[in-house]
Design an enzyme around this catalytic site. Structure first.
Site, PDB file in Angstrom:
ATOM      1  N   GLU A   1       0.843  -1.204   0.000  1.00 43.57           N
ATOM      2  CA  GLU A   1       0.000   0.000   0.000  1.00 43.57           C
ATOM      3  C   GLU A   1       0.874   1.248   0.000  1.00 43.57           C
ATOM      4  O   GLU A   1       1.711   1.396   0.898  1.00 43.57           O
ATOM      5  CB  GLU A   1      -0.916  -0.005   1.233  1.00 43.57           C
ATOM      6  CG  GLU A   1      -1.887  -1.181   1.234  1.00 43.57           C
ATOM      7  CD  GLU A   1      -2.674  -1.305   2.523  1.00 43.57           C
ATOM      8  OE1 GLU A   1      -3.638  -2.079   2.550  1.00 43.57           O
ATOM      9  OE2 GLU A   1      -2.321  -0.630   3.528  1.00 43.57           O
TER      10      GLU A   1
ATOM     11  N   HIS B   1      -8.029   1.077   2.035  1.00 46.95           N
ATOM     12  CA  HIS B   1      -7.656   1.029   3.461  1.00 46.95           C
ATOM     13  C   HIS B   1      -8.291   2.196   4.231  1.00 46.95           C
ATOM     14  O   HIS B   1      -7.622   2.975   4.915  1.00 46.95           O
ATOM     15  CB  HIS B   1      -6.134   1.060   3.631  1.00 46.95           C
ATOM     16  CG  HIS B   1      -5.678   0.460   4.928  1.00 46.95           C
ATOM     17  ND1 HIS B   1      -4.514  -0.256   5.053  1.00 46.95           N
ATOM     18  CD2 HIS B   1      -6.242   0.455   6.171  1.00 46.95           C
ATOM     19  CE1 HIS B   1      -4.365  -0.653   6.300  1.00 46.95           C
ATOM     20  NE2 HIS B   1      -5.408  -0.231   7.003  1.00 46.95           N
TER      21      HIS B   1
END
Length: 320
Positions: free
Chosen positions: A267, A287
């Site tokens: 990420e 997220h």
């Protein structure tokens, strides 16, 4: 005067609350390398980090370091042994996003079960306009009432999700931690199944366990093959719990009904197979399950309180 250094303010959504005690505040939007971390922390008394790794070398170079305030619950980014050896305290923020994550899980379940995104996309593509009936069939709609929700991870987040799911009529089972179900788990009052049984019997499976060497790749091709072809997989925990390509294959082959994913192995993502999958019941969010307005407010307040309590000699949320 205490030198406070923030290493990755850009990850913390909004201006951090500064402490009331005398201090010098230095904030960096991002810190990308260990070399940068060493240079930026060498004079710090207090270090605030969310995702920047604090290695033994960083700790060794920060000769005045007293506290590492992790702006997250997980502290795997910090070398805790090095902190103990140097008597550097580590604290974290806790339970600030419990409700937020649980609501995000339920939002994903409802959206997938009812085909919300699929119906939206097909409507915007003109299928409703082209229909000769008022309510065209553009995908199956399922009620979540009486669905079995299998939860992997019976900690704070798993139990909060279970409580919310029960309120809408879902039936809850939890996974044993391993195949050697221990006595404490047998006596905790929760209905539990071994993971293969939970996967085979549940209509929805939601992951809430930490990422460890034992749970890395917990859900792969073999595990997905056990699930019902109508089942949904939800992951708001850690991306590497699920083997991405195996999940893509299961979706594309009709082996799985859908998936709601809020976390990926890397990420921001790079070369992520799931981002190239166009299954109508695959939902991917960046997220954000933790980041409701209310959760962010609590997060910022608790982080500031951690600094104040440490300075007052009454530290809270101490990890080591």
């Amino acid at each position: 005067m205490k030198n406070i250094v923030v290493l990755d303010a850009a990850t913390m959504r909004g201006d951090l609350l500064r402490p009331t005690f005398s201090h010098c505040w230095t904030s960096y939007e991002l810190t990308r390398t260990e070399e940068e971390a060493v240079a930026r922390t060498k004079d710090a008394h207090i270090l605030i980090t969310n995702k920047v790794k604090i290695s033994a070398d960083v700790i060794a170079a920060a000769g005045q370091l007293e506290l590492i305030a992790v702006a997250a619950t997980g502290v795997d980014i910090v070398d805790l042994d090095a902190c103990r050896a140097r008597r550097v305290m580590v604290c974290n923020v806790r339970n600030y996003a419990t409700r937020s994550v649980a609501e995000h899980v339920l939002a994903l379940i409802f959206s997938l079960a009812r085909g919300v995104t699929e119906h939206h996309c097909r409507t915007m593509a003109g299928e409703w306009v082209a229909s000769n009936v008022f309510s065209p069939n553009m995908g199956a709609i399922f009620s979540v009432k009486n669905m079995q929700l299998g939860i992997v991870g019976a900690g704070t987040l798993g139990r909060a999700t279970a409580e919310l799911a029960e309120s809408v009529g879902m039936r809850i089972v939890y996974a044993y931690r391993n195949s050697n179900a221990n006595q404490r788990e047998k006596k905790d009052g929760l209905q539990r199944l071994l993971l293969p049984e939970l996967l085979a019997e549940s209509d929805v499976v939601s992951l809430h366990c930490p990422l460890t060497p034992q749970t890395h790749g917990l859900i792969g091709a073999k595990e997905l093959a056990l699930m019902k072809p109508t089942a949904l997989l939800i992951n708001t925990a850690r991306g590497a719990l699920v083997e991405s390509q195996a999940l893509v294959d299961a979706l594309n082959s009709g082996q799985l009904g859908g998936a709601g994913i809020d976390v990926l192995s890397q990420e921001p993502p790079s070369n992520e197979p799931l981002l190239s999958c166009h299954h109508p019941r695959l939902l991917i969010t960046p997220h954000v399950g933790w980041a409701s307005t209310e959760a962010l407010r609590t997060f910022h307040q608790q982080l500031a309180e951690n600094l104040e309590c440490f300075h007052a000699g009454k530290p809270q949320h101490v990890v080591t």
